[in-house]
Motif scaffolding. Structure first.
Motif, PDB file in Angstrom:
ATOM      1  N   GLU A   9      17.769  63.105  34.323  1.00 31.20           N
ATOM      2  CA  GLU A   9      16.189  63.648  34.124  1.00 31.20           C
ATOM      3  C   GLU A   9      15.948  64.700  32.856  1.00 31.20           C
ATOM      4  OE1 GLU A   9      18.122  65.483  36.176  1.00 31.20           O
ATOM      5  OE2 GLU A   9      16.945  67.311  36.335  1.00 31.20           O
TER       6      GLU A   9
ATOM      7  N   LEU B 108      11.680  64.702  49.197  1.00 33.69           N
ATOM      8  CA  LEU B 108      12.568  63.866  49.831  1.00 33.69           C
ATOM      9  C   LEU B 108      14.073  64.702  50.134  1.00 33.69           C
ATOM     10  CD1 LEU B 108      12.128  60.455  48.526  1.00 33.69           C
ATOM     11  CD2 LEU B 108      11.563  61.119  50.668  1.00 33.69           C
TER      12      LEU B 108
ATOM     13  N   LEU C  60      13.462  63.053  30.602  1.00 33.93           N
ATOM     14  CA  LEU C  60      12.182  63.604  30.865  1.00 33.93           C
ATOM     15  C   LEU C  60      11.381  63.727  29.441  1.00 33.93           C
ATOM     16  CD1 LEU C  60      10.310  64.592  33.095  1.00 33.93           C
ATOM     17  CD2 LEU C  60      11.251  66.890  32.842  1.00 33.93           C
TER      18      LEU C  60
ATOM     19  N   ALA D  12       9.366  54.730  41.182  1.00 31.98           N
ATOM     20  CA  ALA D  12       8.708  53.678  41.813  1.00 31.98           C
ATOM     21  C   ALA D  12       9.601  52.208  41.621  1.00 31.98           C
ATOM     22  CB  ALA D  12       7.362  53.455  41.180  1.00 31.98           C
ATOM     23  N   ILE D  13       9.895  51.982  40.471  1.00 34.66           N
ATOM     24  CA  ILE D  13      10.624  50.605  40.105  1.00 34.66           C
ATOM     25  C   ILE D  13      12.074  50.762  41.158  1.00 34.66           C
ATOM     26  CG2 ILE D  13      11.891  49.320  38.474  1.00 34.66           C
ATOM     27  CD1 ILE D  13       9.538  50.096  36.829  1.00 34.66           C
TER      28      ILE D  13
ATOM     29  N   LEU E  71      16.700  43.172  50.752  1.00 37.24           N
ATOM     30  CA  LEU E  71      16.254  42.200  51.542  1.00 37.24           C
ATOM     31  C   LEU E  71      16.715  40.704  51.104  1.00 37.24           C
ATOM     32  CD1 LEU E  71      12.359  43.111  52.049  1.00 37.24           C
ATOM     33  CD2 LEU E  71      14.147  43.192  53.626  1.00 37.24           C
ATOM     34  N   ALA E  72      16.680  40.674  49.784  1.00 37.47           N
ATOM     35  CA  ALA E  72      17.345  39.214  49.298  1.00 37.47           C
ATOM     36  C   ALA E  72      18.639  39.124  49.663  1.00 37.47           C
ATOM     37  CB  ALA E  72      17.222  39.484  47.752  1.00 37.47           C
TER      38      ALA E  72
ATOM     39  N   ILE F 120      10.806  37.193  49.146  1.00 34.24           N
ATOM     40  CA  ILE F 120      11.567  37.171  50.515  1.00 34.24           C
ATOM     41  C   ILE F 120      11.042  36.220  51.510  1.00 34.24           C
ATOM     42  CG2 ILE F 120      12.343  39.053  52.073  1.00 34.24           C
ATOM     43  CD1 ILE F 120      13.505  39.394  49.421  1.00 34.24           C
TER      44      ILE F 120
ATOM     45  N   THR G 208       0.235  63.913  32.648  1.00 34.16           N
ATOM     46  CA  THR G 208      -0.351  63.224  33.854  1.00 34.16           C
ATOM     47  C   THR G 208      -0.087  64.070  35.031  1.00 34.16           C
ATOM     48  OG1 THR G 208       1.657  62.032  34.030  1.00 34.16           O
ATOM     49  CG2 THR G 208      -0.190  60.849  33.408  1.00 34.16           C
TER      50      THR G 208
ATOM     51  N   ILE H 208      14.427  47.694  47.688  1.00 30.70           N
ATOM     52  CA  ILE H 208      13.836  47.060  48.613  1.00 30.70           C
ATOM     53  C   ILE H 208      14.134  45.445  48.388  1.00 30.70           C
ATOM     54  CG2 ILE H 208      11.788  46.400  50.205  1.00 30.70           C
ATOM     55  CD1 ILE H 208      12.614  49.245  50.646  1.00 30.70           C
ATOM     56  N   LEU H 209      13.718  45.065  47.424  1.00 31.08           N
ATOM     57  CA  LEU H 209      13.646  43.615  47.120  1.00 31.08           C
ATOM     58  C   LEU H 209      15.001  43.244  47.110  1.00 31.08           C
ATOM     59  CD1 LEU H 209      12.257  41.204  46.089  1.00 31.08           C
ATOM     60  CD2 LEU H 209      12.396  41.883  43.813  1.00 31.08           C
TER      61      LEU H 209
ATOM     62  N   ILE I 133       5.178  60.775  33.687  1.00 30.34           N
ATOM     63  CA  ILE I 133       4.570  59.498  34.398  1.00 30.34           C
ATOM     64  C   ILE I 133       5.869  58.585  34.364  1.00 30.34           C
ATOM     65  CG2 ILE I 133       3.671  58.941  31.988  1.00 30.34           C
ATOM     66  CD1 ILE I 133       2.095  58.131  35.445  1.00 30.34           C
TER      67      ILE I 133
ATOM     68  N   TYR J  83      11.327  50.083  44.674  1.00 28.71           N
ATOM     69  CA  TYR J  83      10.949  48.653  45.161  1.00 28.71           C
ATOM     70  C   TYR J  83      11.864  47.721  44.998  1.00 28.71           C
ATOM     71  CZ  TYR J  83       6.028  50.227  46.205  1.00 28.71           C
ATOM     72  OH  TYR J  83       4.940  50.747  46.645  1.00 28.71           O
ATOM     73  N   GLU J  84      12.613  47.711  43.828  1.00 30.97           N
ATOM     74  CA  GLU J  84      13.645  47.001  43.303  1.00 30.97           C
ATOM     75  C   GLU J  84      14.764  47.106  44.527  1.00 30.97           C
ATOM     76  OE1 GLU J  84      13.035  45.053  40.656  1.00 30.97           O
ATOM     77  OE2 GLU J  84      14.979  43.878  41.041  1.00 30.97           O
TER      78      GLU J  84
ATOM     79  N   TYR K 129       5.015  44.694  43.103  1.00 28.13           N
ATOM     80  CA  TYR K 129       6.210  44.706  43.596  1.00 28.13           C
ATOM     81  C   TYR K 129       5.978  44.443  44.993  1.00 28.13           C
ATOM     82  CZ  TYR K 129      10.110  46.149  40.652  1.00 28.13           C
ATOM     83  OH  TYR K 129      11.171  45.921  39.672  1.00 28.13           O
TER      84      TYR K 129
ATOM     85  N   ASP L 202       7.852  58.823  37.264  1.00 25.39           N
ATOM     86  CA  ASP L 202       7.357  58.417  38.241  1.00 25.39           C
ATOM     87  C   ASP L 202       7.430  56.954  38.394  1.00 25.39           C
ATOM     88  OD1 ASP L 202       6.446  60.970  39.150  1.00 25.39           O
ATOM     89  OD2 ASP L 202       4.379  60.997  38.205  1.00 25.39           O
ATOM     90  N   ILE L 203       7.195  56.360  37.327  1.00 25.21           N
ATOM     91  CA  ILE L 203       7.387  54.902  37.210  1.00 25.21           C
ATOM     92  C   ILE L 203       8.871  54.443  37.412  1.00 25.21           C
ATOM     93  CG2 ILE L 203       7.418  52.826  35.567  1.00 25.21           C
ATOM     94  CD1 ILE L 203       4.927  54.258  34.375  1.00 25.21           C
TER      95      ILE L 203
ATOM     96  N   VAL M 244      17.935  46.423  36.067  1.00 30.25           N
ATOM     97  CA  VAL M 244      16.795  47.157  36.419  1.00 30.25           C
ATOM     98  C   VAL M 244      17.125  48.498  37.319  1.00 30.25           C
ATOM     99  CG1 VAL M 244      14.526  47.389  37.718  1.00 30.25           C
ATOM    100  CG2 VAL M 244      15.196  45.280  36.704  1.00 30.25           C
TER     101      VAL M 244
ATOM    102  N   LYS N 272      15.355  58.029  50.995  1.00 32.00           N
ATOM    103  CA  LYS N 272      13.988  57.614  51.064  1.00 32.00           C
ATOM    104  C   LYS N 272      13.333  57.928  52.668  1.00 32.00           C
ATOM    105  CE  LYS N 272      10.388  56.176  49.362  1.00 32.00           C
ATOM    106  NZ  LYS N 272       9.429  56.856  48.487  1.00 32.00           N
TER     107      LYS N 272
ATOM    108  N   LEU O  75       0.819  53.282  38.518  1.00 29.08           N
ATOM    109  CA  LEU O  75       1.836  53.411  39.614  1.00 29.08           C
ATOM    110  C   LEU O  75       1.017  52.250  40.724  1.00 29.08           C
ATOM    111  CD1 LEU O  75       2.944  57.003  40.129  1.00 29.08           C
ATOM    112  CD2 LEU O  75       4.041  55.095  39.186  1.00 29.08           C
TER     113      LEU O  75
END
Lengths: 241, 651
Positions: free
Chosen positions: A153, B531, A157, A170-171, A181-182, B614, B585, A177-178, A163, A174-175, B606, A166-167, A142, A38, B599
């Protein structure tokens, strides 16, 4: 008295320590290799990349997948462990949220704000550890699901369409990162920065806690253990008698 | 009556006898029979073709045609008027054999002392007995002269232009009894009697100047045109006339311009070796002129730089017309001393066909152009006024391929040769809109041009006339063009390629100007593909992988690789699973509300989750830490107090 003090209390069996070790190594690896994907321009990422030469990106991907497999297998093993061993089943029972956890949270917060002088007494697992565990379970599911979708994929796909990809992307991000950090803020605080255990709680290596640590962190469990010992001793005494 | 009659009869007889006498006298005078008393007597014998005599042991004819003689001007005199001391009764008639002396009568002939014919007997020209009047003699004078002057050179006069145009020997040689041998230096004056214009033209030419300065080798009319066999201009002035002298190393030593060596290059030139109507394509005079030959240093000279276009343009009309419109030609016409003329590239005497010439071989052509267009010599500025490095053409794949013996583009292939012009000229081959045609010319990138034609870039370049639309150069560069897989090439690696496309597609100015969708670079850069490329992957998709390269079209175009219909196939190149996917899409989406609400809300969810969770954890732990530190301090204080108590208690 001194004998009492030097007494060690089993916190993690070798089996559990191995599970934890596999989890921690695969987790750190996943975090690092994920971060490298990333944020490819980060200083340490470019430095590491330069060490691996032309196929650094492919190596990164492979390492990430290997770690993922390790973590998933570890999770499945854990599932077996909590299902088929007595200690495993006890673990889940002890980790299950109870009403006491709610009162403990309130009591602890009151204690922090000097509303009371008595800190609630925690059992084998306090609400901190319980939330940690179930968060890990949730995160594993998750990350595992989205990770597998992204990995395969070609299979997914047509199923989830673009889409969906893409979701999932994203999940997964973010998951991650969560979770990272946790671990750093929640878990590392209680096993590293916490003044009671600083520099580190050695139980994940040795498997044992000291009496002092037991008194601080798990007084109820200590009481229960001592009670049980007392009972055992009484029985022994009775038998002897 | 009888007396009167008698008297009348006497008068009649007198008149009759007088008339008869007069008639007789007239007959007597005119009758050949009567005249034969002199010449006729001679001719009775001499009008015999077989009549011969022996003279000095040789048998000679002594036949005299009475017809010719009676037609000649001498018909009024007697044979013995010329053949004096002849006695018809003797044989031979004149034992003394004295010659006929014409001067005994013709003592008033005006003959110059240098008359070449002074020692020639009159009869050799005028014949002996058939002497014609000057008027008639002149009619056939040339053949009379040629009867004696039978050397090849003079005989060739019969085929000369002069003969055909009825110029006679005496027109040049004075003729009559003043005939003289002509000397070279006189030829200008003599020829100039008729050729007034041409002579005037030659007045200041190098040849005349040399002649006037006393150079004995300097040529006059006859040196080039010949003396007797003068032919119509072109034929007589073949280069041989010039080369006769100009190839002589004694006359023109050294190897500088003007030397025999320099001129000798002409012999192998295309002008000399190619034949046109059986003659060399261009002879010396075609470029240098004929009578008015001047030193090329003289700006008036036909071979001067200033006039070279005019001179070469006599034959190479189309090419010179093109050249005049070129930047080179324009500068030359402005008298820019650095501007090249024909000869600066093609050479002078050594001129060769560009196909055969070694100088114009594709590889050497580069050197030819770089001779001037080198940074040190002529800093090259493009039409925008920016200085451009041209010599880096040598790093290009075009040059590399040439060196490997392949056919590849060199300067003229792109810039044109004679029609070469700056890139801001709409007629230039390297004008923005013309570049695709230039690169796609036959034998070159035809396939690529076909792909490019109809692409969104091509449409906006040629039809919408957008000044920013990319042509071949925009992506591939120009002089230092590299092969696609060459590491030097920015499009050889995905990072470079993405950067290249981003130059325009991520430009705030351009996306606004042309209403190009924004955020394309950003969304790509944050996609897995982007990326991966950023992380050094060499196989992940870049812009080109999906959009193709030359044939880039908008997704609304059914021919586009990214049209809804073609997308499964395009993605399927790498992801076989995509073949069965419906792309409902858009691909390039950022997590913004209008592009993808799903999204957008997912990421918002999130972000809030992370902040709350956090944040809560951090606060919890902060309070825990503060409490524990406070507890420790309290504990230490109470311990210290206890210790102090112990000490004081003991004390």
């Amino acid at each position: 008295m001194s004998a009492e003090k030097d007494k060690k209390y089993l916190r993690m069996t070798l089996n559990e320590r191995v599970q934890h070790f596999l989890l921690l190594t695969s987790f750190i690896t996943l975090v690092m290799t994920g971060f490298a994907l990333k944020y490819p321009e980060a200083v340490w990422v470019s430095w590491v990349r330069s060490l691996f030469g032309d196929f650094a990106f492919e190596i990164r991907g492979t390492v990430h997948r290997v770690a993922a497999v390790v973590m998933i297998l570890d999770s499945f093993y854990h599932l077996i462990y909590i299902t088929f061993t007595k200690r495993g089943r006890k673990l889940i029972i002890d980790l299950w949220f109870t009403k006491k956890d709610l009162t403990d949270v309130i009591g602890t917060i009151k204690y922090y704000f000097n509303r009371t002088n008595v800190k609630p007494k925690y059992g084998r697992f306090c609400y901190i550890e319980k939330s940690e565990y179930w968060a890990l379970v949730w995160g594993n599911v998750v990350m595992g699901v989205t990770g597998v979708i992204l990995w395969f994929e070609n299979t997914f796909l047509p199923v989830v369409s673009n889409i969906g990809m893409d979701i999932a992307t994203a999940i997964h991000f973010y998951e991650a990162i969560l979770a990272s950090l946790a671990i750093v803020i929640w878990h590392f605080y209680f096993v590293i920065y916490n003044p009671d255990v600083y520099p580190i709680n050695k139980a994940f290596i040795t498997g044992y806690l000291t009496r002092e640590e037991m008194e601080h962190e798990h007084p109820l469990e200590l009481e229960a253990i001592e009670q049980e010992q007392q009972n055992t001793n009484d029985i022994k005494d009775k038998i002897d008698l | 009556m009888s007396r009167r009659l008698l008297k009348n009869r006497r008068l009649f007889y007198v008149i009759l006898s007088l008339a008869l006498l007069t008639g007789f006298i007239i007959i007597l005078i005119n009758s050949p029979i009567i005249r034969a008393k002199g010449s006729d007597d001679c001719l009775t014998c001499h009008d015999d073709k077989d009549l011969t005599m022996e003279k000095n042991g040789k048998k000679i004819s002594i036949y005299v045609s009475s017809a010719d003689f009676k037609h000649s001007v001498h018909k009024v005199i007697e044979c013995i008027d010329c053949h004096i001391n002849y006695n018809a009764d003797n044989l031979p008639h004149n034992p003394k054999k004295s010659d006929v002396d014409c001067k005994s009568c013709h003592d008033n002939i005006k003959a110059s002392s240098d008359n070449v014919h002074n020692n020639v007997k009159c009869s050799q020209c005028h014949t002996k007995h058939n002497i014609l009047p000057a008027r008639e003699y002149g009619k056939d004078q040339t053949s009379n002269c040629l009867a004696c002057h039978n050397n090849k050179n003079v005989q060739a006069f019969m085929s000369s232009t002069h003969y055909k145009k009825n110029v006679k020997c005496d027109d040049c040689h004075q003729g009559g009894h003043m005939t003289k041998k002509l000397i070279k230096s006189e030829s200008l004056t003599i020829c100039g009697k008729c050729h007034t214009t041409n002579q005037m033209l030659g007045n200041n030419g190098v040849h005349q100047v040399a002649l006037k300065s006393g150079n004995k080798n300097a040529p006059t009319c006859v040196d080039c045109h010949g003396s007797h066999q003068i032919l119509p201009s072109k034929m007589s002035i073949e280069s041989q006339s010039c080369l006769k002298c100009h190839l002589d190393e004694k006359l023109f030593p050294g190897d500088t311009k003007g030397s025999a060596k320099f001129v000798s290059q002409y012999k192998t030139s295309i002008h000399s070796s190619i034949q046109k109507d059986g003659k060399p394509a261009a002879g010396c005079t075609d470029c240098h002129g004929n009578h008015m030959i001047e030193n090329p240093k003289n700006p008036e000279s036909s071979t001067s730089k200033a006039r070279s276009l005019e001179t070469c343009g006599k034959c190479h009309t189309d090419i010179v017309a093109k050249f005049k419109n070129s930047k080179h030609g324009q500068e030359l016409l402005k008298k820019n001393p650095k501007a090249p003329s024909c000869t600066d590239c093609h050479g002078e005497h050594s001129i060769q066909s560009t196909l055969k010439s070694d100088e114009f071989s594709k590889l050497n052509q580069v050197e030819l152009c770089l001779r001037c267009h080198q940074e040190q010599k002529l800093p090259h500025k493009n039409y925008k006024g920016e200085e451009v490095l041209i010599s880096n053409y040598k790093d290009s794949y075009h040059y590399k391929a040439l060196k490997e013996g392949k056919n590849a583009a060199t300067c003229a292939d792109c810039h044109g040769s004679h029609e070469m012009n700056k890139a801001d000229d709409p007629n230039s081959r390297i004008y923005r809109k013309n570049i695709p045609k230039t690169c796609g010319q036959s034998n070159c990138h035809v396939k690529e041009l076909n792909e490019y034609t109809g692409s969104i870039h091509e449409v906006s370049l040629t039809q919408k006339n957008s000044p920013d639309a990319p042509n071949c150069n925009t992506c591939h560069g120009n002089h230092q063009i590299a092969k696609n897989n060459d590491v030097q090439n920015r499009i050889s690696n995905s990072k470079g390629l993405v950067q290249l496309c981003s130059d325009c597609h991520n430009s705030v100015e351009l996306t606004k100007k042309y209403n190009i969708p924004t955020g394309r670079t950003e969304s790509y850069m944050n996609s897995f593909h982007g990326l991966a490329i950023r992380g050094g992957s060499k196989v992940a998709a870049n812009c080109e992988s999906c959009h193709s390269h030359h044939n880039i079209r908008p997704s609304s175009d059914s021919l586009s690789t990214i049209s809804k219909k073609n997308l499964p196939q395009t993605c399927g190149k790498c992801h076989p699973g995509a073949n069965q996917t419906l792309f409902n899409t858009p691909i390039h989406i950022t997590a913004s509300l209008n592009e993808s609400p799903l999204l957008f809300w997912l990421s918002r969810f999130y972000i809030i989750l992370i902040i709350v969770t956090i944040g809560g954890m951090a606060l919890h732990n902060l309070f825990d830490l503060l409490k524990k530190m406070k507890n420790k301090n309290n504990k230490n204080d109470s311990e210290n107090e206890e210790k102090e108590k112990d000490v004081s208690g003991k004390g």
